[in-house]
Design a protein around this motif. Structure first.
Motif, PDB file in Angstrom:
ATOM      1  N   THR A 221      18.465  58.236  61.140  1.00 35.86           N
ATOM      2  CA  THR A 221      19.602  58.139  62.058  1.00 35.86           C
ATOM      3  C   THR A 221      20.908  58.388  61.317  1.00 35.86           C
ATOM      4  O   THR A 221      21.807  59.060  61.814  1.00 35.86           O
ATOM      5  CB  THR A 221      19.624  56.743  62.726  1.00 35.86           C
ATOM      6  N   SER A 224      21.177  62.087  60.756  1.00 32.95           N
ATOM      7  CA  SER A 224      21.496  62.803  61.991  1.00 32.95           C
ATOM      8  C   SER A 224      22.896  62.461  62.493  1.00 32.95           C
ATOM      9  O   SER A 224      23.556  63.293  63.117  1.00 32.95           O
ATOM     10  CB  SER A 224      20.447  62.543  63.077  1.00 32.95           C
ATOM     11  N   ASN A 227      25.105  64.738  60.682  1.00 34.22           N
ATOM     12  CA  ASN A 227      24.877  66.107  61.150  1.00 34.22           C
ATOM     13  C   ASN A 227      25.452  66.314  62.555  1.00 34.22           C
ATOM     14  O   ASN A 227      25.899  67.417  62.893  1.00 34.22           O
ATOM     15  CB  ASN A 227      23.392  66.456  61.100  1.00 34.22           C
ATOM     16  N   GLY A 263      19.430  69.190  57.322  1.00 46.02           N
ATOM     17  CA  GLY A 263      18.696  68.064  57.890  1.00 46.02           C
ATOM     18  C   GLY A 263      17.518  67.589  57.074  1.00 46.02           C
ATOM     19  O   GLY A 263      17.223  68.116  56.007  1.00 46.02           O
ATOM     20  N   VAL A 295      17.908  61.797  67.544  1.00 43.32           N
ATOM     21  CA  VAL A 295      17.980  61.932  66.078  1.00 43.32           C
ATOM     22  C   VAL A 295      17.128  63.134  65.650  1.00 43.32           C
ATOM     23  O   VAL A 295      17.545  63.976  64.841  1.00 43.32           O
ATOM     24  CB  VAL A 295      17.477  60.624  65.413  1.00 43.32           C
ATOM     25  N   ASP A 296      15.945  63.231  66.236  1.00 47.69           N
ATOM     26  CA  ASP A 296      15.029  64.337  65.946  1.00 47.69           C
ATOM     27  C   ASP A 296      15.641  65.668  66.397  1.00 47.69           C
ATOM     28  O   ASP A 296      15.624  66.671  65.680  1.00 47.69           O
ATOM     29  CB  ASP A 296      13.709  64.064  66.697  1.00 47.69           C
ATOM     30  N   ILE A 298      18.864  66.444  66.989  1.00 43.05           N
ATOM     31  CA  ILE A 298      20.035  66.815  66.170  1.00 43.05           C
ATOM     32  C   ILE A 298      19.526  67.461  64.882  1.00 43.05           C
ATOM     33  O   ILE A 298      20.009  68.502  64.441  1.00 43.05           O
ATOM     34  CB  ILE A 298      20.899  65.577  65.818  1.00 43.05           C
ATOM     35  N   ASN A 299      18.499  66.816  64.312  1.00 47.95           N
ATOM     36  CA  ASN A 299      17.957  67.305  63.046  1.00 47.95           C
ATOM     37  C   ASN A 299      17.423  68.736  63.187  1.00 47.95           C
ATOM     38  O   ASN A 299      17.709  69.591  62.355  1.00 47.95           O
ATOM     39  CB  ASN A 299      16.849  66.353  62.584  1.00 47.95           C
ATOM     40  N   ARG A 302      19.972  71.598  63.366  1.00 52.42           N
ATOM     41  CA  ARG A 302      20.635  72.075  62.134  1.00 52.42           C
ATOM     42  C   ARG A 302      19.937  73.312  61.579  1.00 52.42           C
ATOM     43  O   ARG A 302      20.558  74.161  60.957  1.00 52.42           O
ATOM     44  CB  ARG A 302      20.676  70.987  61.057  1.00 52.42           C
TER      45      ARG A 302
END
Ligand code: UGA
Length: 442
Positions: A221, A224, A227, A263, A295-296, A298-299, A302
């Motif tokens: 978290t 992210s 990011n 990420g 969170v996943d 957003i990652n 990237r």
């Protein structure tokens, strides 16, 4: 003390070697003959600083051996379960096949009073479910999650920042008599760390399992979060690295794990947050960790963004362009390419028609197995020759500290660098005539 370690992957091999190094007699059990052969020769089957030395010393001392034969674990007082819990092929939950198989195997060799110590990362509730099986043969099951980082695995195992032990407990949360005994014995196993005052946290089984996934969820978290700030920085002209430095000075926030870039990846963070979300759904509390899906996402965005920056830098298309990708491992000091953002971005660029050359100080062999379609060049400077664009995706010192812009300028066709880890000095590269792109930086 006599210990067995079931599963000699990253976690198990390091644990076995570390336990032998502090004086225990250890047998490591695994099913992979190649791995066993390497380990028995005292050789590390993967890149991990210091592990080689520990293994070699352990094997030479006679305190450490490896075998496929579970019978040889008979007689050990502690049996550490360190098998993998990968993401299931048919969804995001954890695959517990190996944990179940390890427990089933142990049932045939356990003696009364033996302690089974779960170290694998399991969905909360698993340990409680396994308990009756272990107790049916007179054993005690405890859960002792592992917080080692790849690249620092030996140090993290011998000098952990905390030891967490989940033990069978009564309804009021107090350990049962068997739980108390297990705690006293584990304090002896970990005596060197305990004697230096390492926090030793005794809890119930569920809390111990949750501590592990909560820690990884928090770290993911945090990454992210920064990011996400990158995404905002990108449309406002702000600089996410300065932002991270500034908020990181607040000790409540802290600067670590605020490295914005392409990420997180690897064998733990991605699968652990997915398994956690899946488990929460099963428990009817999916909404409590609904943010982990963000969170996943957003990652993963990237990686898309890195590809988009490369396309933009090359005038809209990467087709037939020569791109040198610096890094394949999911992070430096590792040869691990599991869910590696670096390798994913390289593979996507190849898919878009770029001529991709990948170099990495340690991970080429593993990367080639996963993405054989890419061209791999061991020598960094040879890989840089003729590049239309250089893309840094794993922040090895070889690229971050030891690569000088003027030397690189002499090798490449066009002076364009995309810094996917925000680890280079932008000014230094611009001064050398490069067009520099960071992630979330002007
Ligand atoms: C992670 C945890 O850090 C360990 O505590 C845990 O024991 C381990 O998972 C596990 O569950 O076994 P590890 O996977 O070795 O350890 O890697 P990290 O150092 O956490 O890095 C994970 C990813 O995050 C890497 O891809 C790294 O490049 C990325 N990262 C890290 C960032 O993108 N930004 C940062 O600021 C830090």
């Amino acid at each position: 003390m006599k210990l067995s370690v079931i599963g000699c992957g990253y976690l198990g091999a390091v644990h076995a070697a570390a336990m032998a190094s502090i004086g225990h007699e250890v047998v490591g059990i695994d099913v992979d003959p190649d791995k066993l052969e390497a380990l028995s020769r005292g050789e590390a089957p993967f890149f991990e600083p210091d592990l080689q030395r520990l293994l070699a010393d352990g094997v030479a001392s006679g305190r450490l051996r490896f075998t496929h034969d579970l019978e040889e674990a008979r007689g050990a007082k502690f049996h550490f379960v360190a098998v993998g819990t990968p993401q299931r092929k048919d969804g995001s939950a954890a695959d517990l096949t190996y944990v179940n198989a390890a427990i089933d195997g142990l049932l045939s060799i356990l003696s009364d009073g033996d302690i089974v110590v779960g170290k694998s990362t399991t969905p909360v509730g698993t340990a409680q479910e396994l308990t009756p099986r272990v107790e049916s043969v007179g054993g005690t099951l405890v859960w002792n999650p592992e917080f080692l980082r790849e690249g620092w695995a030996v140090k993290d195992t011998i000098e952990p920042d905390r030891i967490v032990v989940g033990v069978p407990s009564r309804a009021d949360g107090e350990p049962t008599a068997a739980g108390h005994l297990a705690v006293a014995s584990l304090r002896e196993v970990y005596a060197p760390a305990v004697s230096t005052g390492t926090p030793f946290i005794v809890t119930d089984l569920a809390t111990a399992e949750l501590v592990k996934v909560a820690a990884n969820a928090f770290l993911a978290t945090k990454i992210s979060f920064i990011n996400a700030m990158s995404e905002i920085a990108e449309v406002t002209g702000a600089d996410v690295t300065t932002l991270a430095d500034a908020i990181g000075h607040d000790t409540r926030i802290g600067r670590r794990f605020l490295g914005a870039g392409i990420g997180f990846g690897g064998g733990c963070l991605p699968k652990d947050i997915r398994a956690f979300a899946a488990r929460a759904e099963e428990l009817g509390r999916g909404e409590a960790v609904g943010f982990l899906r963000e969170v996943d996402e957003i990652n993963m965005r990237r990686r898309d963004r890195a590809v988009a920056i490369v396309e933009e830098a090359l005038g809209g298309s990467v087709f037939e362009k020569q791109i040198t990708v610096l890094g394949a491992a999911f992070k430096p000091h590792s040869d691990d390419v599991r869910d590696s953002p670096a390798l994913d971005v390289a593979t996507r660029l190849h898919g878009l028609g770029a001529k991709v050359k990948v170099t990495d100080p340690a991970a080429i062999e593993n990367a080639r197995r996963v993405s054989p379609q890419l061209t791999y060049v061991a020598d960094r400077d040879e890989a840089l020759e003729g590049a239309d664009l250089v893309l840094l995706v794993t922040e090895w010192d070889e690229y971050r500290r030891e690569m000088h812009p003027l030397q690189v300028a002499d090798l490449v066709s066009a002076s364009i660098i995309v810094d996917g880890r925000n680890c280079l000095d932008a000014r230094e590269w611009r001064d050398a005539g490069f067009v520099y792109y960071g992630m979330g930086r002007p």
